[in-house]
Design a protein around this motif. Structure first.
Motif, PDB file in Angstrom:
ATOM      1  N   LEU A 173       0.675  -1.157   0.125  1.00 42.59           N
ATOM      2  CA  LEU A 173       0.013   0.012  -0.413  1.00 42.59           C
ATOM      3  C   LEU A 173       0.413   1.312  -0.483  1.00 42.59           C
ATOM      4  O   LEU A 173       0.474   2.408  -0.553  1.00 42.59           O
ATOM      5  CB  LEU A 173      -1.099  -0.503   1.626  1.00 42.59           C
ATOM      6  CG  LEU A 173      -2.701  -1.288   1.210  1.00 42.59           C
ATOM      7  CD1 LEU A 173      -2.091  -1.591   2.389  1.00 42.59           C
ATOM      8  CD2 LEU A 173      -3.166  -1.080   0.127  1.00 42.59           C
ATOM      9  N   GLY A 174       1.827   0.923   0.686  1.00 46.00           N
ATOM     10  CA  GLY A 174       2.537   2.196   0.420  1.00 46.00           C
ATOM     11  C   GLY A 174       2.944   2.223  -0.989  1.00 46.00           C
ATOM     12  O   GLY A 174       3.443   4.299  -1.025  1.00 46.00           O
ATOM     13  N   ILE A 193      -8.132   6.456   0.270  1.00 44.54           N
ATOM     14  CA  ILE A 193      -8.887   5.305   0.691  1.00 44.54           C
ATOM     15  C   ILE A 193      -7.520   3.906   1.182  1.00 44.54           C
ATOM     16  O   ILE A 193      -7.914   3.299   2.246  1.00 44.54           O
ATOM     17  CB  ILE A 193      -8.530   4.233  -0.986  1.00 44.54           C
ATOM     18  CG1 ILE A 193     -10.217   5.220  -1.076  1.00 44.54           C
ATOM     19  CG2 ILE A 193      -8.902   2.825  -0.872  1.00 44.54           C
ATOM     20  CD1 ILE A 193     -11.032   4.271  -2.497  1.00 44.54           C
ATOM     21  N   THR A 194      -6.129   4.113   0.890  1.00 42.17           N
ATOM     22  CA  THR A 194      -4.844   3.380   0.927  1.00 42.17           C
ATOM     23  C   THR A 194      -4.328   3.923   2.334  1.00 42.17           C
ATOM     24  O   THR A 194      -4.294   3.577   3.591  1.00 42.17           O
ATOM     25  CB  THR A 194      -3.275   4.586   0.064  1.00 42.17           C
ATOM     26  OG1 THR A 194      -3.730   3.968  -0.476  1.00 42.17           O
ATOM     27  CG2 THR A 194      -2.270   3.362   0.796  1.00 42.17           C
ATOM     28  N   VAL A 195      -4.822   4.686   3.301  1.00 39.16           N
ATOM     29  CA  VAL A 195      -4.491   5.509   4.632  1.00 39.16           C
ATOM     30  C   VAL A 195      -5.672   4.941   5.004  1.00 39.16           C
ATOM     31  O   VAL A 195      -5.398   4.559   6.229  1.00 39.16           O
ATOM     32  CB  VAL A 195      -4.627   7.103   4.966  1.00 39.16           C
ATOM     33  CG1 VAL A 195      -4.890   7.394   6.254  1.00 39.16           C
ATOM     34  CG2 VAL A 195      -3.089   7.964   3.717  1.00 39.16           C
ATOM     35  N   VAL A 196      -6.844   5.051   4.470  1.00 39.01           N
ATOM     36  CA  VAL A 196      -8.060   4.850   5.312  1.00 39.01           C
ATOM     37  C   VAL A 196      -7.950   2.550   5.741  1.00 39.01           C
ATOM     38  O   VAL A 196      -8.734   2.585   6.915  1.00 39.01           O
ATOM     39  CB  VAL A 196      -9.783   4.758   4.627  1.00 39.01           C
ATOM     40  CG1 VAL A 196     -10.741   3.611   5.727  1.00 39.01           C
ATOM     41  CG2 VAL A 196      -9.813   6.097   4.473  1.00 39.01           C
ATOM     42  N   VAL A 206      -5.390   2.468   8.472  1.00 40.38           N
ATOM     43  CA  VAL A 206      -5.882   2.330   9.787  1.00 40.38           C
ATOM     44  C   VAL A 206      -6.963   0.963  10.486  1.00 40.38           C
ATOM     45  O   VAL A 206      -6.877   1.444  11.408  1.00 40.38           O
ATOM     46  CB  VAL A 206      -6.753   3.773   9.522  1.00 40.38           C
ATOM     47  CG1 VAL A 206      -7.709   3.955  10.818  1.00 40.38           C
ATOM     48  CG2 VAL A 206      -5.937   5.307   9.238  1.00 40.38           C
ATOM     49  N   VAL A 207      -7.470   0.885   9.011  1.00 38.60           N
ATOM     50  CA  VAL A 207      -8.268  -0.312   9.734  1.00 38.60           C
ATOM     51  C   VAL A 207      -7.937  -1.675  10.111  1.00 38.60           C
ATOM     52  O   VAL A 207      -7.999  -2.024  10.977  1.00 38.60           O
ATOM     53  CB  VAL A 207      -9.262  -0.764   8.758  1.00 38.60           C
ATOM     54  CG1 VAL A 207     -10.128  -2.235   8.848  1.00 38.60           C
ATOM     55  CG2 VAL A 207     -10.939   0.286   8.261  1.00 38.60           C
TER      56      VAL A 207
END
Length: 226
Positions: free
Chosen positions: A181-182, A200-203, A206-207
């Motif tokens: 994802l990074g 969306i990547t950050v979300v 976080v999830v």
């Protein structure tokens, strides 16, 4: 709704999001397993060989604590993963991909986890070890049957903290070819200014962290009988 439709119609998200997520899971899973398998014994040795420990050995403790653990932990991960590229290429045959990234992730996380293990073991009441010795337990039995079981809730919490840290590190590993994802966020979210990919990547990250933390907390509460 229109904004969400636009985001999920993004080819980068449709084609690259799932592979990137799988690569992140690979990195976290492989490095997390290696960290526990190596870091747990290392933490036990740090505790046992300390001054006044079950198997006091100041020379060994100094080498492991001051040189191996402290020096490795003092190197920022961004610098460490670049410095380890030749070693990674020698070890796994490549410096690209989630398998290669797992090497630097594990090397960065092992000293961190070992320190947490050492701290968790120090919280075990000395009287329990004394009682085990009085009943004729060997040093190994004291460690495996008293020390580690008594510290298990703290050890599970330490594993949880370490895995969460590895998730953050894995996003950084993507910047040097680790994938995940990074890498997706950097290639599309940063370089191509696609805010939807970044968000969306950050979300998702976080999830992931929330799920790991909640699972770790649940296991810790279940096995903590104090």
């Amino acid at each position: 709704m229109t904004l969400l439709d636009t985001w999920f119609n993004n080819p980068a998200l449709q084609k690259a999001l799932l592979p990137a997520f799988i690569e992140t899971i690979q990195m976290v899973g492989i490095s997390g397993l290696a960290t526990v398998l190596i870091g747990l014994p290392l933490g036990v040795v740090l505790f046992v060989t300390q001054r006044g420990g079950l198997g006091e050995n100041r020379a060994l403790n100094f080498v492991l604590s001051s040189i191996v653990v402290n020096i490795t932990r003092s190197i920022p991960y961004a610098i460490l993963m670049v410095a380890l590229i030749p070693f990674t290429r020698w070890l796994v045959g490549t410096s690209l991909g989630p398998i290669a990234a797992s090497v630097s992730l594990a090397i960065a996380a092992i000293p961190f986890f070992a320190r947490l293990v050492e701290t968790a073991l120090r919280d075990v009441h000395p009287g329990k070890l004394d009682a085990a010795h009085a009943m004729g337990s060997t040093k190994m039995q004291s460690v495996t049957k008293v020390l580690i079981p008594e510290a298990m809730p703290a050890l599970v919490a330490s594993i949880t903290t370490t895995v969460v840290t590895i998730v953050g590190y894995s996003a950084m590993a993507g910047l040097i070819g680790g994938g995940g994802l990074g890498r997706l966020a950097y290639n599309y979210g940063f370089q191509r200014y696609q805010v939807d990919v970044m968000v969306i990547t950050v979300v998702i990250l976080v999830v992931m962290v929330q799920v790991i933390q909640m699972a770790g907390d649940a296991v810790t509460k279940k096995i903590d009988h104090r």
